[in-house]
Design an enzyme around this catalytic site. Structure first.
Site, PDB file in Angstrom:
ATOM      1  N   ASP A  43       0.695  -1.323   0.124  1.00 16.62           N
ATOM      2  CA  ASP A  43       0.056   0.007   0.059  1.00 16.62           C
ATOM      3  C   ASP A  43       0.902   1.341   0.013  1.00 16.62           C
ATOM      4  O   ASP A  43       0.252   2.357   0.285  1.00 16.62           O
ATOM      5  CB  ASP A  43      -0.765  -0.031   1.017  1.00 16.62           C
ATOM      6  N   GLU A  89       0.461  -9.087  -1.111  1.00 18.86           N
ATOM      7  CA  GLU A  89      -0.438  -8.601   0.226  1.00 18.86           C
ATOM      8  C   GLU A  89      -1.725  -7.694  -0.165  1.00 18.86           C
ATOM      9  O   GLU A  89      -1.750  -6.382   0.116  1.00 18.86           O
ATOM     10  CB  GLU A  89       0.773  -7.504   1.081  1.00 18.86           C
ATOM     11  N   GLU A 106      -2.428   4.915   2.856  1.00 16.49           N
ATOM     12  CA  GLU A 106      -2.319   3.586   2.593  1.00 16.49           C
ATOM     13  C   GLU A 106      -3.666   2.988   1.927  1.00 16.49           C
ATOM     14  O   GLU A 106      -3.575   2.135   1.343  1.00 16.49           O
ATOM     15  CB  GLU A 106      -1.512   2.853   3.659  1.00 16.49           C
ATOM     16  N   HIS A 154       5.954   5.411  13.148  1.00 17.17           N
ATOM     17  CA  HIS A 154       6.149   6.172  11.899  1.00 17.17           C
ATOM     18  C   HIS A 154       4.873   6.621  11.153  1.00 17.17           C
ATOM     19  O   HIS A 154       4.930   7.603  10.265  1.00 17.17           O
ATOM     20  CB  HIS A 154       6.997   5.433  10.999  1.00 17.17           C
ATOM     21  N   ARG A 185       2.196   8.521   9.304  1.00 16.33           N
ATOM     22  CA  ARG A 185       1.593   9.761   8.996  1.00 16.33           C
ATOM     23  C   ARG A 185       0.395  10.473   9.781  1.00 16.33           C
ATOM     24  O   ARG A 185       0.656  11.579  10.060  1.00 16.33           O
ATOM     25  CB  ARG A 185       1.338  10.015   7.286  1.00 16.33           C
ATOM     26  N   HIS A 191      12.651   5.877  12.569  1.00 11.77           N
ATOM     27  CA  HIS A 191      12.442   5.875  11.322  1.00 11.77           C
ATOM     28  C   HIS A 191      13.539   6.967  10.870  1.00 11.77           C
ATOM     29  O   HIS A 191      13.412   8.036  11.694  1.00 11.77           O
ATOM     30  CB  HIS A 191      10.894   6.100  10.980  1.00 11.77           C
TER      31      HIS A 191
HETATM   32  C1  UD1 Z   1       6.440   5.052   3.819  1.00 10.19           C
HETATM   33  C2  UD1 Z   1       4.974   4.527   3.259  1.00 10.19           C
HETATM   34  C3  UD1 Z   1       4.340   3.915   4.455  1.00 10.19           C
HETATM   35  C4  UD1 Z   1       5.246   2.687   5.040  1.00 10.19           C
HETATM   36  C5  UD1 Z   1       6.542   3.458   5.220  1.00 10.19           C
HETATM   37  C6  UD1 Z   1       7.546   2.307   5.934  1.00 10.19           C
HETATM   38  C7  UD1 Z   1       3.974   5.916   1.606  1.00 10.19           C
HETATM   39  C8  UD1 Z   1       3.172   7.109   1.338  1.00 10.19           C
HETATM   40  N1  UD1 Z   1       4.278   5.817   2.934  1.00 10.19           N
HETATM   41  O1  UD1 Z   1       6.122   5.954   4.685  1.00 10.19           O
HETATM   42  O2  UD1 Z   1       3.259   3.221   3.975  1.00 10.19           O
HETATM   43  O3  UD1 Z   1       4.548   2.112   6.105  1.00 10.19           O
HETATM   44  O4  UD1 Z   1       7.182   3.909   4.411  1.00 10.19           O
HETATM   45  O5  UD1 Z   1       8.320   2.704   6.729  1.00 10.19           O
HETATM   46  O6  UD1 Z   1       4.273   5.300   0.758  1.00 10.19           O
HETATM   47  N2  UD1 Z   1      13.696   9.116   4.905  1.00 10.19           N
HETATM   48  C9  UD1 Z   1      15.029   9.117   4.770  1.00 10.19           C
HETATM   49  N3  UD1 Z   1      15.693   7.874   4.526  1.00 10.19           N
HETATM   50  C10 UD1 Z   1      14.956   6.859   4.343  1.00 10.19           C
HETATM   51  C11 UD1 Z   1      13.617   6.750   4.333  1.00 10.19           C
HETATM   52  C12 UD1 Z   1      12.858   7.952   4.876  1.00 10.19           C
HETATM   53  O7  UD1 Z   1      15.622  10.145   5.098  1.00 10.19           O
HETATM   54  O8  UD1 Z   1      15.662   5.706   4.453  1.00 10.19           O
HETATM   55  C13 UD1 Z   1      13.052  10.287   5.248  1.00 10.19           C
HETATM   56  C14 UD1 Z   1      12.740  11.422   4.037  1.00 10.19           C
HETATM   57  O9  UD1 Z   1      12.823  12.712   4.421  1.00 10.19           O
HETATM   58  C15 UD1 Z   1      11.389  11.020   3.537  1.00 10.19           C
HETATM   59  C16 UD1 Z   1      10.675  10.768   4.879  1.00 10.19           C
HETATM   60  O10 UD1 Z   1      11.683   9.897   5.762  1.00 10.19           O
HETATM   61  O11 UD1 Z   1      10.857  12.182   2.849  1.00 10.19           O
HETATM   62  C17 UD1 Z   1       9.324  10.160   4.591  1.00 10.19           C
HETATM   63  O12 UD1 Z   1       9.518   9.008   3.617  1.00 10.19           O
HETATM   64  P1  UD1 Z   1       8.249   8.468   2.795  1.00 10.19           P
HETATM   65  O13 UD1 Z   1       8.814   7.400   2.120  1.00 10.19           O
HETATM   66  O14 UD1 Z   1       7.534   9.692   2.000  1.00 10.19           O
HETATM   67  O15 UD1 Z   1       7.238   7.967   3.948  1.00 10.19           O
HETATM   68  P2  UD1 Z   1       7.336   7.053   5.055  1.00 10.19           P
HETATM   69  O16 UD1 Z   1       6.686   7.726   6.427  1.00 10.19           O
HETATM   70  O17 UD1 Z   1       8.451   6.387   5.445  1.00 10.19           O
HETATM   71  N1  UDP Z   2      12.230  -3.011  10.938  1.00  8.70           N
HETATM   72  C1  UDP Z   2      13.516  -2.859  10.671  1.00  8.70           C
HETATM   73  N2  UDP Z   2      14.185  -2.177  11.331  1.00  8.70           N
HETATM   74  C2  UDP Z   2      13.480  -1.207  12.311  1.00  8.70           C
HETATM   75  C3  UDP Z   2      12.178  -1.161  12.466  1.00  8.70           C
HETATM   76  C4  UDP Z   2      11.502  -2.207  11.525  1.00  8.70           C
HETATM   77  O1  UDP Z   2      14.053  -3.865  10.007  1.00  8.70           O
HETATM   78  O2  UDP Z   2      14.335  -0.446  12.831  1.00  8.70           O
HETATM   79  C5  UDP Z   2      11.404  -3.916   9.978  1.00  8.70           C
HETATM   80  C6  UDP Z   2      10.214  -4.869  10.775  1.00  8.70           C
HETATM   81  O3  UDP Z   2      10.620  -5.811  11.403  1.00  8.70           O
HETATM   82  C7  UDP Z   2       9.234  -5.074   9.672  1.00  8.70           C
HETATM   83  C8  UDP Z   2       9.327  -4.047   8.493  1.00  8.70           C
HETATM   84  O4  UDP Z   2      10.501  -3.374   9.065  1.00  8.70           O
HETATM   85  O5  UDP Z   2       9.762  -6.500   8.890  1.00  8.70           O
HETATM   86  C9  UDP Z   2       8.201  -2.893   8.955  1.00  8.70           C
HETATM   87  O6  UDP Z   2       8.368  -1.738   8.241  1.00  8.70           O
HETATM   88  P1  UDP Z   2       7.685  -0.373   8.833  1.00  8.70           P
HETATM   89  O7  UDP Z   2       7.169  -0.281  10.204  1.00  8.70           O
HETATM   90  O8  UDP Z   2       8.559   0.778   8.464  1.00  8.70           O
HETATM   91  O9  UDP Z   2       6.544  -0.364   7.762  1.00  8.70           O
HETATM   92  P2  UDP Z   2       5.077  -0.812   7.521  1.00  8.70           P
HETATM   93  O10 UDP Z   2       5.126  -2.243   7.776  1.00  8.70           O
HETATM   94  O11 UDP Z   2       4.443  -0.021   8.699  1.00  8.70           O
HETATM   95  O12 UDP Z   2       4.636  -0.448   6.425  1.00  8.70           O
END
Ligand code: UD1
Ligand code: UDP
Length: 367
Positions: A98, A120, A134, A206, A208, A240
């Site tokens: 999602d 999924e 999502e 994490h 939103r 995160h």
């Molecule tokens: C995204 C997904 C969410 C998922 C989550 C898993 C969307 C809209 N959201 O949310 O469904 O649950 O990932 O973790 O697709 N950033 C870094 N380095 C990284 C990752 C993120 O710096 O490796 C920072 C960046 O500033 C980025 C911000 O985090 O802009 C948000 O990342 P984004 O992918 O937009 O949304 P998540 O909250 O990570």
């Molecule tokens: N996870 C990880 N390191 C972390 C936190 C989570 O590897 O520090 C793993 C966790 O075990 C799971 C996945 O990341 O497999 C979940 O990701 P996240 O919570 O970012 O996204 P969501 O599942 O909510 O989309």
């Protein structure tokens, strides 16, 4: 047997954890040529997983920019994936779950007439604001996809009730397959040593819709419980990478002596620590699937979940995001042994770790 080209697109940490085992399985099948494309929606958190699986993607769109607005990311992914589709001309594209990556890739495929396999599929809250965005993403992908790989019977029923009558398969969740790559009986960690003699609480947050006030409420509850139990509990919070979350975490929890605020854990560390912690406080989706497998109680800091199977199994408890509610549930789980035992029973509604094989078998048959 004619070879079929499968393009697998993913971009965030959880998609990578759940798609890499599937890519490994698909690559073993003679019938398939597998091409991998990452959008780079995440960077460091995605690269951690790629490294773990020794995976070098064929394409990397590198779209992440700090604090990138969703619309900007969406258009970058759509046009990037569209160009990859022109080059690869896949017989099917697989997307996961999602995320924005999955949604944008699915639209690009749909507009170019490329069949879509949704891994999924069928998770629902039927509330488009929780989780945001999502719920919208996965419902939309459900409308566009040609093959729906649902993790559970309930997810399948959601899809059926929405009119997706054909090509809906119950396969379990590839999250369970991933654990075979990460979980070790002889695992050790500096964090386990640091927690020794105290109960380890694993924290991840994490979502939103939890940014700002809900997050502050959850952190205040955690701060209270940590302060009241300095000798009894030790929390590990791999933050995160999103700066919006880290700033608030550091502001509210930075002063607590019995919590470690760390960089995101490698998935192997995360899974092994989850298997050994006392309980988890999280708003993560993936952790709601993994923790029931380990029999670790999870307090889910959200109002709704698309993973009711874990709540019914007794491992997950929805605790919302109000400070008092979160605090009281943590306190109860620490003090009420009967409740703790009830929530600690290993129950895994997500399959037997053969989900990747099942999906590959279906694709072999259908393509
Ligand atoms: C995204 C997904 C969410 C998922 C989550 C898993 C969307 C809209 N959201 O949310 O469904 O649950 O990932 O973790 O697709 N950033 C870094 N380095 C990284 C990752 C993120 O710096 O490796 C920072 C960046 O500033 C980025 C911000 O985090 O802009 C948000 O990342 P984004 O992918 O937009 O949304 P998540 O909250 O990570
Ligand atoms: N996870 C990880 N390191 C972390 C936190 C989570 O590897 O520090 C793993 C966790 O075990 C799971 C996945 O990341 O497999 C979940 O990701 P996240 O919570 O970012 O996204 P969501 O599942 O909510 O989309």
């Amino acid at each position: 047997m004619a070879e079929k080209k499968i393009l697998v697109v993913f971009g965030t940490r959880p998609e990578a954890i759940k798609m890499c085992p599937l890519i490994v399985e698909l690559k073993q099948r003679e019938k398939f040529t597998v091409i991998t494309a990452v959008t780079g929606q995440h960077r460091e958190m995605l690269d951690q997983v790629l490294e773990l699986f020794h995976m070098i993607p064929d394409y990397d769109l590198k779209i992440m920019k700090a604090g990138q607005p969703l619309v900007e990311a969406l258009t970058a992914i759509m046009s990037g994936v569209s160009e990859i589709l022109d080059k690869v001309k896949p017989d099917v594209t697989l997307v996961h779950g999602d995320t924005l990556t999955a949604y944008a890739a699915a639209i690009a495929c749909y507009l170019k007439g490329v069949p879509i396999g949704h891994v999924e599929a069928g998770l629902r809250t039927y509330n488009k604001k929780e989780p945001f965005p999502e719920e919208f993403n996965r419902q939309s992908i459900g409308l566009l996809a040609d093959y729906h790989f649902a993790p559970t019977e309930r997810a399948k029923q959601n899809l059926i009730s929405e009119g997706r009558g054909s090509h809906v398969y119950v396969t379990g969740n590839t999250a369970i397959d991933a654990l075979k790559y990460t979980v070790r009986g002889n695992y050790t960690s500096a964090y386990l040593k640091e927690a020794e003699g105290r109960k380890l609480i694993l924290v991840t947050l994490h979502r939103r819709e939890n940014w700002n006030e809900p997050l502050r409420n959850i952190f205040r509850a955690l701060q209270r419980i940590l302060d009241e139990n300095r000798e009894r509990i030790f929390a590990l919070y791999p933050m995160h990478k999103n700066p919006q979350i880290r700033e608030i975490a550091k502001e509210l929890l930075g002063g607590c002596e019995n919590i470690r605020l760390t960089e995101p854990l490698d998935a192997a560390d995360c899974h092994n620590l989850m298997a050994r912690c006392y309980f988890v406080l999280t708003d993560s989706g993936g952790i709601q699937e993994e923790a029931p497998y380990f029999g670790r109680p999870v307090l889910v800091a959200r109002n709704v979940t698309e993973r009711p199977e874990g709540v019914e199994a007794g491992t997950l408890m929805l605790v919302g995001t109000e400070e008092e509610n979160v605090y009281l549930h943590m306190k109860q789980l620490l003090e009420d042994k009967e409740l703790y035992q009830k929530m600690s029973k290993a129950a895994n509604p997500y399959g037997d770790g053969t989900s990747c094989k099942q999906i590959a078998d279906i694709l072999e048959r259908e393509l």
